[in-house]
Design a protein around this motif. Structure first.
Motif, PDB file in Angstrom:
ATOM      1  N   PRO A  47       0.837  -1.212   0.000  1.00  0.00           N
ATOM      2  CA  PRO A  47       0.000   0.000   0.000  1.00  0.00           C
ATOM      3  C   PRO A  47       0.862   1.249   0.000  1.00  0.00           C
ATOM      4  CG  PRO A  47       0.036  -1.003   2.175  1.00  0.00           C
ATOM      5  CD  PRO A  47       0.738  -1.966   1.256  1.00  0.00           C
ATOM      6  N   LEU A  48       0.245   2.350  -0.403  1.00  0.00           N
ATOM      7  CA  LEU A  48       0.977   3.610  -0.457  1.00  0.00           C
ATOM      8  C   LEU A  48       1.412   4.045   0.939  1.00  0.00           C
ATOM      9  CD1 LEU A  48      -1.117   5.731  -2.981  1.00  0.00           C
ATOM     10  CD2 LEU A  48       0.896   4.332  -3.416  1.00  0.00           C
ATOM     11  N   ILE A  98       3.771   8.864  -4.649  1.00  0.00           N
ATOM     12  CA  ILE A  98       3.088   9.542  -5.751  1.00  0.00           C
ATOM     13  C   ILE A  98       2.569   8.518  -6.762  1.00  0.00           C
ATOM     14  CG2 ILE A  98       3.408  11.111  -7.713  1.00  0.00           C
ATOM     15  CD1 ILE A  98       5.619  12.485  -6.050  1.00  0.00           C
ATOM     16  N   ARG A  99       1.308   8.691  -7.153  1.00  0.00           N
ATOM     17  CA  ARG A  99       0.742   7.931  -8.258  1.00  0.00           C
ATOM     18  C   ARG A  99       0.031   8.925  -9.174  1.00  0.00           C
ATOM     19  NH1 ARG A  99       3.814   5.249  -6.026  1.00  0.00           N
ATOM     20  NH2 ARG A  99       3.580   3.147  -5.178  1.00  0.00           N
ATOM     21  N   SER A 115       3.845   0.332  -7.315  1.00  0.00           N
ATOM     22  CA  SER A 115       3.302  -0.343  -6.135  1.00  0.00           C
ATOM     23  C   SER A 115       3.846  -1.757  -5.969  1.00  0.00           C
ATOM     24  CB  SER A 115       1.766  -0.372  -6.211  1.00  0.00           C
ATOM     25  OG  SER A 115       1.239   0.934  -6.043  1.00  0.00           O
ATOM     26  N   HIS A 116       4.400  -2.320  -7.046  1.00  0.00           N
ATOM     27  CA  HIS A 116       5.032  -3.632  -6.959  1.00  0.00           C
ATOM     28  C   HIS A 116       6.556  -3.547  -6.900  1.00  0.00           C
ATOM     29  CE1 HIS A 116       1.734  -6.592  -7.363  1.00  0.00           C
ATOM     30  NE2 HIS A 116       1.093  -5.591  -7.965  1.00  0.00           N
ATOM     31  N   PHE A 122      -6.539   0.056  -7.835  1.00  0.00           N
ATOM     32  CA  PHE A 122      -5.651  -0.244  -6.714  1.00  0.00           C
ATOM     33  C   PHE A 122      -4.180  -0.357  -7.099  1.00  0.00           C
ATOM     34  CE2 PHE A 122      -9.797  -2.244  -5.553  1.00  0.00           C
ATOM     35  CZ  PHE A 122     -10.115  -1.374  -4.513  1.00  0.00           C
ATOM     36  N   SER A 123      -3.859  -0.118  -8.356  1.00  0.00           N
ATOM     37  CA  SER A 123      -2.460  -0.203  -8.827  1.00  0.00           C
ATOM     38  C   SER A 123      -1.871  -1.562  -8.474  1.00  0.00           C
ATOM     39  CB  SER A 123      -1.620   0.919  -8.203  1.00  0.00           C
ATOM     40  OG  SER A 123      -2.203   2.176  -8.395  1.00  0.00           O
TER      41      SER A 123
END
Length: 372
Positions: A69-70, A75-76, A87-88, A268-269
């Protein structure tokens, strides 16, 4: 139509008249520029990575790249693919990366074809990144990219309207309505609805063609400032096929994206559990099918709803090299009209890298700042 595989590369370009908020250099004297530029720490750009040696389908949501999780400050932005890669951990999880990191990530994580990866990345970097520090935000403007070069350069990150992102997105709202980069649940509901109606519950090229046309019509009817000229004219169609080409598990490669996987990427990226990247390099396959189903010519609303007017000055699918030339001679030159020293060196280096992504296009390289 032979240049269709290259059209999506202009996802990160723009014409100079798309930047009305940019300031002028007229207020900065040569002495002020001489003071500002030496304060920026120059980072020599590394050469673009070459193609992957192994382009087979393989597990990419693996133990080395778990979704997280962020954290505060991460930043996204408007690109679900880059968001997922960050995120991965294929990209720095804070969302700020070098062009080399981005090319490596989109090749390794999604098997994007090498010349397309180079072109989209350096196109983005030239207009949205910091050419001195060699850093780009995948979302909003941030001091993490380092001190800015002098205006009118903005180093605004990929959220900047009419550069990377554009109107009539499938899951992001038009900039006119105040948020052009966050996931839009209403638009995703439409994405699901069209997948049910035209794809039997899957997102495929048939759905892509119908949804692309619908999103264009929606923006014509709701956004008085809707713009559908180059480069957005090209990137809108590329955006429609990217989920099919990059988000479908490579063990299937059947062109059918299920809704759970789509929601994971868009909202959710997040890659699906056990996700395999595509089997073999992928580009913009299917773009011609989406365009030809409901051909729309470049144009824009002219200050009021349903006033869509064709723009004969915009590049279209028959004038790819013109689009490249305008990007270099107008957009980049407009952002950096009088570079000197290390800024000029960085521009020429990145423009050369950018042109490497045009391999096989037949376009002639242009040199707005000379050849050295």
């Amino acid at each position: 139509m032979k240049y269709f595989p290259l059209f999506s590369a202009l996802a990160f370009a723009a014409r100079v008249n798309a930047f009305p908020s940019y300031a002028s250099l007229a207020g900065l004297s040569d002495r002020e520029l001489e003071y500002i530029l030496p304060t920026l720490e120059y980072r020599e750009p590394a050469l673009p990575p070459g193609p992957l040696k192994d382009t087979s389908a393989k597990l990419v949501n693996d133990k080395a790249h778990p979704w997280k999780p962020l954290r505060r400050g991460d930043i996204r932005g408007p690109c679900p693919g880059l968001n997922a890669l960050a995120s991965h951990g294929y990209l720095p999880r804070n969302g700020v990366a070098t062009p080399v990191q981005i090319i490596n990530a989109i090749q390794e994580g999604f098997n994007m074809e090498n010349t397309l990866a180079i072109f989209v990345t350096y196109g983005a970097h030239l207009v949205d990144g910091n050419l001195i520090t060699d850093l780009l935000s995948i979302g909003h403007k941030t001091p993490l990219t380092g001190p800015d070069p002098p205006p009118p350069a903005i180093v605004g990150g990929l959220n900047t309207h009419a550069v990377f992102e554009g109107d009539a997105s499938m899951t992001r709202g038009d900039d006119f309505f105040g948020n052009n980069h966050d996931f839009n649940a209403t638009l995703f509901d439409q994405f699901v609805d069209f997948s049910n109606r035209f794809g039997g519950g899957k997102y495929n090229l048939t759905v892509a063609a119908e949804l692309r046309f619908k999103r264009i019509q929606d923006s014509i009817g709701t956004n008085p400032q809707f713009s559908f000229v180059s480069p957005r004219y090209f990137t809108a169609y590329a955006e429609s096929v990217f989920p099919i080409n990059f988000f479908v598990d490579g063990r299937r490669n059947d062109g059918q994206l299920d809704m759970d996987a789509a929601r994971g990427f868009f909202q959710f990226s997040r890659m699906p559990k056990g996700f395999f990247r595509p089997n073999g390099p992928r580009s913009t396959e299917g773009l011609d099918q989406v365009f030809l189903a409901h051909p729309v010519q470049p144009g824009a609303n002219v200050g009021q709803l349903n006033s869509y007017t064709l723009d004969p000055t915009s590049a279209d699918f028959s004038t790819f090299c013109l689009l490249y030339e305008n990007f270099v001679n107008k957009t980049v030159k407009g952002l950096y009209p009088n570079p000197t020293g290390k800024l000029r060196k960085a521009l020429n280096t990145n423009l050369n890298f950018f042109f490497q992504g045009l391999n096989g296009s037949g376009c002639q390289q242009v040199f707005p700042y000379g050849r050295d």
